[in-house]
Design a protein around this motif. Structure first.
Motif, mmCIF file in Angstrom:
data_model
loop_
_atom_site.group_PDB
_atom_site.id
_atom_site.type_symbol
_atom_site.label_atom_id
_atom_site.label_comp_id
_atom_site.label_asym_id
_atom_site.label_seq_id
_atom_site.Cartn_x
_atom_site.Cartn_y
_atom_site.Cartn_z
ATOM 1 N N LEU A 132 0.840 -1.202 0.000
ATOM 2 C CA LEU A 132 0.000 0.000 0.000
ATOM 3 C C LEU A 132 0.871 1.246 0.000
ATOM 4 O O LEU A 132 1.788 1.388 0.808
ATOM 5 C CB LEU A 132 -0.915 0.018 1.230
ATOM 6 C CG LEU A 132 -1.857 1.238 1.372
ATOM 7 C CD1 LEU A 132 -2.831 1.303 0.211
ATOM 8 C CD2 LEU A 132 -2.611 1.177 2.703
ATOM 9 N N CYS A 133 0.587 2.154 -0.934
ATOM 10 C CA CYS A 133 1.267 3.444 -0.979
ATOM 11 C C CYS A 133 0.243 4.535 -1.268
ATOM 12 O O CYS A 133 -0.895 4.253 -1.643
ATOM 13 C CB CYS A 133 2.380 3.456 -2.029
ATOM 14 S SG CYS A 133 1.784 3.411 -3.736
ATOM 15 N N ALA A 134 0.651 5.776 -1.085
ATOM 16 C CA ALA A 134 -0.246 6.912 -1.330
ATOM 17 C C ALA A 134 0.569 8.104 -1.787
ATOM 18 O O ALA A 134 1.767 8.209 -1.495
ATOM 19 C CB ALA A 134 -1.032 7.262 -0.074
ATOM 20 N N VAL A 135 -0.084 8.993 -2.516
ATOM 21 C CA VAL A 135 0.534 10.248 -2.935
ATOM 22 C C VAL A 135 -0.243 11.402 -2.324
ATOM 23 O O VAL A 135 -1.472 11.450 -2.415
ATOM 24 C CB VAL A 135 0.555 10.384 -4.473
ATOM 25 C CG1 VAL A 135 1.016 11.788 -4.873
ATOM 26 C CG2 VAL A 135 1.474 9.344 -5.092
ATOM 27 N N LEU A 136 0.483 12.299 -1.667
ATOM 28 C CA LEU A 136 -0.101 13.540 -1.147
ATOM 29 C C LEU A 136 0.321 14.686 -2.063
ATOM 30 O O LEU A 136 1.514 14.905 -2.267
ATOM 31 C CB LEU A 136 0.397 13.821 0.279
ATOM 32 C CG LEU A 136 -0.397 13.219 1.452
ATOM 33 C CD1 LEU A 136 -0.526 11.719 1.316
ATOM 34 C CD2 LEU A 136 0.272 13.583 2.778
ATOM 35 N N PHE A 137 -0.647 15.369 -2.632
ATOM 36 C CA PHE A 137 -0.384 16.537 -3.485
ATOM 37 C C PHE A 137 -0.715 17.774 -2.663
ATOM 38 O O PHE A 137 -1.851 17.985 -2.273
ATOM 39 C CB PHE A 137 -1.244 16.485 -4.744
ATOM 40 C CG PHE A 137 -0.736 17.358 -5.859
ATOM 41 C CD1 PHE A 137 -0.728 18.737 -5.747
ATOM 42 C CD2 PHE A 137 -0.265 16.808 -7.038
ATOM 43 C CE1 PHE A 137 -0.265 19.534 -6.758
ATOM 44 C CE2 PHE A 137 0.201 17.593 -8.071
ATOM 45 C CZ PHE A 137 0.206 18.958 -7.930
ATOM 46 N N GLY A 192 -2.396 4.234 -4.101
ATOM 47 C CA GLY A 192 -1.946 3.427 -5.228
ATOM 48 C C GLY A 192 -2.830 2.210 -5.422
ATOM 49 O O GLY A 192 -3.358 1.635 -4.462
ATOM 50 N N SER A 193 -2.983 1.817 -6.684
ATOM 51 C CA SER A 193 -3.849 0.685 -7.009
ATOM 52 C C SER A 193 -3.440 0.105 -8.350
ATOM 53 O O SER A 193 -2.813 0.781 -9.175
ATOM 54 C CB SER A 193 -5.315 1.153 -7.055
ATOM 55 O OG SER A 193 -6.146 0.188 -7.651
ATOM 56 N N VAL A 194 -3.809 -1.150 -8.583
ATOM 57 C CA VAL A 194 -3.481 -1.807 -9.858
ATOM 58 C C VAL A 194 -4.264 -1.198 -11.018
ATOM 59 O O VAL A 194 -3.952 -1.476 -12.181
ATOM 60 C CB VAL A 194 -3.768 -3.322 -9.789
ATOM 61 C CG1 VAL A 194 -2.806 -4.011 -8.848
ATOM 62 C CG2 VAL A 194 -5.219 -3.578 -9.365
ATOM 63 N N VAL A 195 -5.257 -0.360 -10.710
ATOM 64 C CA VAL A 195 -6.027 0.270 -11.795
ATOM 65 C C VAL A 195 -5.196 1.316 -12.525
ATOM 66 O O VAL A 195 -5.507 1.694 -13.648
ATOM 67 C CB VAL A 195 -7.331 0.916 -11.275
ATOM 68 C CG1 VAL A 195 -8.205 -0.110 -10.592
ATOM 69 C CG2 VAL A 195 -7.024 2.060 -10.323
#
Length: 608
Positions: A212-217, A310-313
């Motif tokens: 699991l990952c995420a991006v903060l803008f 983040g996602s496989v999509v």
């Protein structure tokens, strides 16, 4: 001068823009800084110029006739003689899809209009520095290989010589690559390095379904105000301080980057739960809401944060960054100083607004706009005194669209200027037709002006031409402006209003009491009426209560020797109270909703 010898402070720059003012501003500013500048006004000429005598860098507008900037960039990249030239897009298009397309066709950077010259210069220097760095590395490699070949007969000396040279070369190479992948001001990873890390994170998602990952803008809410008021030096110190805060609130495994200007991103990797990303976002907001001390300065900045997981999509890093950007804009729209998590509804809305903007650009030439007219009545006599002209959009697929759904887009894109000119022309023409048909010259037509229109240097000339073309007397035209518009430019606005009044045009302040107002300034504006906002009229009940603000505005208007006009009148008791208070005119659903010109004529028949 070849690329290896390039001194990027005195480089050759080609500016491509179909707007002469933009060419003049850019060329003047760049020439003053020692650059050699050439200018072209269209894509075809830009391609010929670049092929004949390749520049070191191209500043390229997107919206141009016949061949847009995207197509120009694609053709440059297909030609081996021009493919190496870095292209920086300059465009009024601020949608994330426009930016993504700019990078997809080969652009190295994207600057949104209206631009700041200093930002343009910094972006140019960064790209030229990157080109020079690559050329220097290439030259160093060639020099090293040549030395090795020349000294093969002196083996021991060659080995020793090479080992000193290799260390120096690696140090230089390491330094140059660091500069190419990091922001010069903050030392944070730049867009290029961030995208590399993001690409690796997407690969981990594909290999491990539990990753699991995420991006903060992150976009700073008040940076432009601080930068303009305190100066660029303080602005730079603030950005450095912000970079430290972002690093402190993130973890060692995370990547904090500066994309451009006041935009930052954080790649949060190996998260245990989605709440981990939310907790970091909340900690950031808390830190960025608190005052930041910059020596003698104490500033308040605030930020809006978009979060996407983040996602496989996601097939590409651009898609992931796009959705983080969309979420950030959603946070801004909700009131700033908060975070928003991306969902599919945001994407669908962005697509809808993007399509609406595209359609809006063609609506005027396709004659899809029309005006509705709402009657304005004399409170004392009940007679018709005029109409307010209100814009509607007859969309070929979505039907009749109210301005609330598209005016903001028109303002942001600047389309409100030609649309506003069309409204003035159409409204004046229609009133003149009615004057001839019903033999009346007492009625007036009221038209709202936008802030973008009063900033146009030729507004007064345009008004004169419209009155001349339509044959309408200026006294029959009333222009409505908001309090904020009047106060925005102070003395310049006062001067403009007096020039408008010279054409006998009436002026009124719309939604009075709801915006930024200054009573000390009010008497200096050459206005003819104050329009009482519906939010003050609606609370008036059957017993005549809740009318204190309305009474005050009417008294103020009459003290200034001008009329008071009430908006949003919906009941007979509201009208009775307004009449008792001495209000001059009124409009609202009690008298009639906005209607097309045919139904407006029926109202005229009954009142003339």
């Amino acid at each position: 001068m070849n690329n290896a010898q390039l001194n990027y402070h005195y480089a050759d720059i080609l500016v491509v823009d179909d707007t002469p003012d933009n060419l003049r501003v850019l060329s003047t500013a760049l020439i003053e800084r020692g650059y050699k500048v050439r200018c072209t006004k269209n894509g075809a000429m830009a391609l010929l110029t670049a092929k004949k005598d390749p520049p070191h860098l191209i500043l390229l507008d997107i919206k141009m006739p016949e061949m847009d900037g995207y197509e120009v960039c694609e053709q440059l990249k297909l030609d081996s003689s021009t493919s190496h030239i870095p292209v920086i897009f300059l465009s009024a298009l601020d949608d994330v899809f426009d930016k993504v397309k700019g990078f997809a066709v080969g652009g190295v950077d994207y600057i949104t209009k209206p631009f700041q010259i200093e930002e343009v210069v910094v972006r140019i220097q960064h790209q030229l520095a990157l080109q020079a760095a690559k050329a220097e590395i290439y030259q160093l490699n060639n020099a090293l290989e040549q030395k090795v070949r020349q000294r093969t007969l002196q083996l021991e000396e060659v080995i020793q010589q090479r080992d000193r040279e290799i260390v120096k070369h690696k140090q230089t190479q390491k330094k140059l690559f660091y500069q190419a992948l990091h922001d010069a001001l903050t030392g944070l990873p730049n867009r290029t390095l961030f995208m590399e890390h993001l690409q690796k994170a997407l690969h981990r998602i594909i290999r491990n379904k539990d990753y699991l990952c995420a991006v903060l803008f992150i976009d700073l809410d008040r940076f432009k105000i601080i930068n303009d008021s305190w100066g660029h030096a303080v602005g730079d110190r603030l950005l450095i301080a912000i970079s430290h805060i972002l690093k402190e609130c993130s973890r060692e495994v995370d990547t904090v980057a500066r994309l451009s200007g006041d935009e930052f991103t954080i790649l949060l990797e190996d998260l245990q739960d989605t709440q981990d990303a939310i907790a970091i976002a909340e900690r950031l907001l808390e830190k960025l809401t608190a005052p930041i001390h910059l020596g003698e300065c104490k500033v308040y900045i605030g930020a809006s944060i978009g979060i996407v997981f983040g996602s496989v999509v996601y097939q590409t890093v651009n898609e992931l960054l796009r959705d983080a950007d969309i979420a950030m804009y959603r946070a801004k729209a909700l009131g700033k100083g908060r975070y928003a998590i991306f969902d599919r509804e945001m994407y669908d809305r962005t697509l809808h607004l993007s399509q609406l903007e595209i359609d809006l650009r063609y609506a005027l030439e396709r004659q899809e706009f029309l005006l509705h007219y709402q009657p304005i009545i004399s409170v004392a006599t009940g007679r018709l005194t005029g109409f307010e002209a209100l814009l509607r959009w007859q969309h070929p697929k979505m039907g009749l669209i109210d301005p609330g759904d598209f005016i903001e887009i028109a303002e942001e894109t600047g389309l409100i200027v030609p649309i506003g000119e069309w409204i003035l022309q159409e409204a004046c023409q229609q009133l003149y037709i009615w004057q001839q048909k019903f033999a009346t010259t007492s009625l007036y037509i009221s038209v709202n002006l936008s802030s973008k229109q009063i900033q146009q240097f030729d507004l007064v000339d345009k008004l004169a031409k419209i009155l001349d073309r339509t044959g309408l007397n200026g006294k029959n035209l009333k222009l409505e402006l908001t309090e904020t518009m009047l106060m925005d430019r102070g003395e310049k606005t006062i001067e403009l209003l007096f020039q408008i009044k010279e054409q006998n045009i009436q002026l009124s302040i719309d939604d009075f009491g709801t915006g930024y107002s200054s009573l000390s300034y009010l008497h200096r504006f050459p206005i003819d009426a104050l329009k009482i906002d519906r939010s003050f009229v609606s609370p008036i009940d059957a017993e005549g209560k809740n009318c204190e603000i309305v009474r005050t505005i009417i008294t103020l208007a009459h003290t200034l020797g001008i009329k008071a006009i009430a908006e949003g009148v919906e009941t007979s008791h509201q009208l009775a109270v307004l009449k008792k208070l001495g209000c001059d005119e009124a409009q609202g659903y009690f008298f009639g909703t906005p209607v097309n010109f045919q139904l407006a004529e029926e109202i005229l028949v009954k009142n003339v």
